[in-house]
Design a protein around this motif. Structure first.
Motif, short mmCIF file in Angstrom:
data_model
loop_
_atom_site.label_atom_id
_atom_site.label_comp_id
_atom_site.label_asym_id
_atom_site.label_seq_id
_atom_site.Cartn_x
_atom_site.Cartn_y
_atom_site.Cartn_z
N PHE A 3 0.84 -1.19 0.00
CA PHE A 3 0.00 0.00 0.00
C PHE A 3 0.88 1.24 0.00
O PHE A 3 1.81 1.35 0.78
CB PHE A 3 -0.89 -0.05 1.24
CG PHE A 3 -1.70 1.20 1.44
CD1 PHE A 3 -2.61 1.59 0.48
CD2 PHE A 3 -1.55 1.97 2.57
CE1 PHE A 3 -3.36 2.74 0.64
CE2 PHE A 3 -2.29 3.12 2.76
CZ PHE A 3 -3.20 3.50 1.79
N CYS A 350 -6.58 -1.56 6.03
CA CYS A 350 -7.70 -1.34 5.10
C CYS A 350 -8.45 -0.06 5.45
O CYS A 350 -8.76 0.74 4.58
CB CYS A 350 -8.68 -2.52 5.15
SG CYS A 350 -8.01 -3.98 4.41
N GLN A 353 -6.38 2.91 4.56
CA GLN A 353 -6.35 3.05 3.10
C GLN A 353 -7.62 3.75 2.61
O GLN A 353 -7.57 4.70 1.83
CB GLN A 353 -6.25 1.65 2.50
CG GLN A 353 -6.08 1.62 1.01
CD GLN A 353 -5.74 0.21 0.54
OE1 GLN A 353 -5.86 -0.77 1.27
NE2 GLN A 353 -5.31 0.11 -0.70
N GLU A 354 -8.76 3.31 3.13
CA GLU A 354 -10.04 3.92 2.73
C GLU A 354 -10.09 5.39 3.16
O GLU A 354 -10.49 6.25 2.38
CB GLU A 354 -11.21 3.19 3.41
CG GLU A 354 -11.61 1.92 2.68
CD GLU A 354 -12.57 1.06 3.50
OE1 GLU A 354 -12.58 -0.15 3.27
OE2 GLU A 354 -13.26 1.62 4.40
N ALA A 357 -7.83 7.51 1.02
CA ALA A 357 -8.35 7.65 -0.34
C ALA A 357 -9.47 8.69 -0.36
O ALA A 357 -9.58 9.48 -1.30
CB ALA A 357 -8.85 6.30 -0.84
N ARG A 358 -10.29 8.70 0.70
CA ARG A 358 -11.40 9.68 0.78
C ARG A 358 -10.87 11.10 0.80
O ARG A 358 -11.50 12.02 0.30
CB ARG A 358 -12.21 9.45 2.06
CG ARG A 358 -13.30 8.41 1.93
CD ARG A 358 -14.35 8.58 3.03
NE ARG A 358 -13.82 8.47 4.38
CZ ARG A 358 -13.66 7.32 5.03
NH1 ARG A 358 -13.97 6.19 4.46
NH2 ARG A 358 -13.18 7.30 6.26
N GLU A 359 -9.68 11.29 1.38
CA GLU A 359 -9.12 12.64 1.51
C GLU A 359 -8.51 13.15 0.21
O GLU A 359 -8.17 14.31 0.10
CB GLU A 359 -8.03 12.67 2.61
CG GLU A 359 -8.52 12.25 3.99
CD GLU A 359 -9.74 13.03 4.43
OE1 GLU A 359 -9.76 14.24 4.26
OE2 GLU A 359 -10.68 12.39 4.94
N LYS A 360 -8.33 12.26 -0.74
CA LYS A 360 -7.62 12.69 -1.97
C LYS A 360 -8.49 13.59 -2.84
O LYS A 360 -9.68 13.45 -2.88
CB LYS A 360 -7.20 11.45 -2.77
CG LYS A 360 -5.87 10.90 -2.23
CD LYS A 360 -5.31 9.85 -3.15
CE LYS A 360 -4.00 9.31 -2.53
NZ LYS A 360 -3.70 7.97 -3.02
#
Ligand code: FMN
Length: 360
Positions: A3, A350, A353-354, A357-360
């Motif tokens: 990751f 996990c 990671q989620e 990803a939401r912050e991107k």
């Protein structure tokens, strides 16, 4: 699957896949727990601050037998206190009632604590064991000891609870700094005076330490799920150290009563208290913590208070009673999950990671 963490300076420094350090928790972090976390790609840790050299060798050997990956061994680096001239008479007098209640031997010697500061004998053993990572709490040992460890390539970590402590650790040559916020379970790692100054919450402390030093910063305190890990990265940290989150793992050495209480602990049911050892530590509120609150002035210095209270803790736990047990835990206690350590690490990765990803 590997990751892409937002920062990789820490994972590269210590040779791990995920920037998740299971905190070294003396008496709770077993070899089975540390090995399981390291095998899952995090960094497992043993809390060796209460071990004899023999016990250190044994625990290290067990952990090494179960994992070929790096793991961390942790020591206390406090200055041994002068023996108090009054022999803690007021505290002994108060505790006598509890000794009677639990039918345990009264007035043990003030030197019966297993808590030890890193010394020459420990250094010799550590040099033989060749650990990849050593971390310290309550500061650092003497320069020559640190140099001896560093000369073998050992990575050194230590906790800071203020920006000035972080600067001192960096100047002394540590490789990464654990920024321990006030939310954290267990002892405050504070090693400079006044001790109350080291009471800064994780969210305020981490970015200020990140701005002040150039070594990787590890956020600790109140982080118990992937959202907390993502937040630590947003604050500039390169990894996290999590203690409370791992206490309920079946591999930990936590007692049944400790587990049962932690499972029911609310956000407002931990406090920082000197009652157990003489140093501020965040613990779950119980009868002992409440009844000791008005007696803070009589508490013996660390670790001598531990000599006086340890037998009460042991007897209380043996009876399955939470009343006089030392149950160290942080403000995120309600977020702790009773998952096997490998499953917990996988879940944390996990979730993080989620959230990232939401912050991107
Ligand atoms: C039960 C318990 C025991 C601890 N013992 C140690 C220890 O022996 N050495 C150490 O460096 N930190 C110790 N800590 C503090 C942790 O390193 C870390 O700062 C803390 O767990 C982070 O906060 P959290 O519990 O909210 O995750 C302990 C924490 C807990 C909860």
């Amino acid at each position: 699957m590997s990751f892409p963490w937002p920062r990789t300076d820490l994972t590269e420094l210590i040779g791990i896949e995920h920037p998740i350090i299971q905190a070294p928790m003396a008496g709770v972090a077993s070899p089975a727990l540390a090995a399981a976390v390291s095998n899952a790609g995090g960094l497992g840790s043993l809390g060796c601050g209460e071990m004899t050299v023999e016990q250190l060798r044994e625990s290290f050997g067990e952990t090494r037998a179960w994992t070929a990956r790096p793991f961390n061994i942790n020591f206390f680096a406090h200055e041994a206190p002068e023996h108090p001239s009054d022999d803690a008479a007021a505290m002994r007098g108060w505790l006598a009632g509890y000794y009677q209640e639990l039918d345990v031997r009264e007035s043990p010697s003030l030197s019966e604590t297993p808590m030890r500061s890193f010394d020459a004998a420990t250094l010799r053993a550590v040099l033989e064991l060749e650990p990849q990572i050593v971390s310290f709490h309550f500061g650092l040992p003497a320069h020559d000891m640190l140099d001896a460890l560093k000369s073998t390539g050992t990575v050194i970590l230590s906790s800071a609870t203020t920006v000035s402590e972080a600067r001192r650790l960096e100047a002394a040559g540590v490789h990464a700094i654990i920024a321990q916020g006030y939310d954290a379970g267990g002892h405050r790692g504070t090693f400079s005076e006044p001790i109350a100054a080291g009471s800064i919450g994780t969210f305020a402390l981490v970015p200020q330490i990140v701005d002040a030093v150039s070594v990787p910063v590890i956020a600790a305190g109140g982080i118990a799920d992937g959202r907390g890990i993502a937040a630590a990265f947003a604050l500039g940290a390169s990894g996290v150290q999590m203690g409370t989150a791992f206490i309920l793992c079946p591999e930990s050495a936590a007692s049944p009563v400790y587990r049962e209480v932690l499972r029911q602990t609310r956000d407002d049911e931990t406090v920082v208290t000197r009652a157990f050892t003489g140093r501020p530590a965040r613990a779950i509120v119980n009868r002992f913590v409440e009844e000791m609150a008005p007696r803070e002035d009589d508490v013996a210095p660390f670790p001598l208070q531990d000599s006086l209270t340890l037998a009460l803790h042991v007897a209380s736990v043996a009876r399955g009673s939470k009343d006089l047990a030392a149950m160290l835990a942080g403000q995120a206690s309600p977020l702790a999950r009773a998952l096997p350590a490998a499953a917990l690490v996988e879940t944390l990765v996990c979730e993080a990671q989620e959230a990232l990803a939401r912050e991107k």
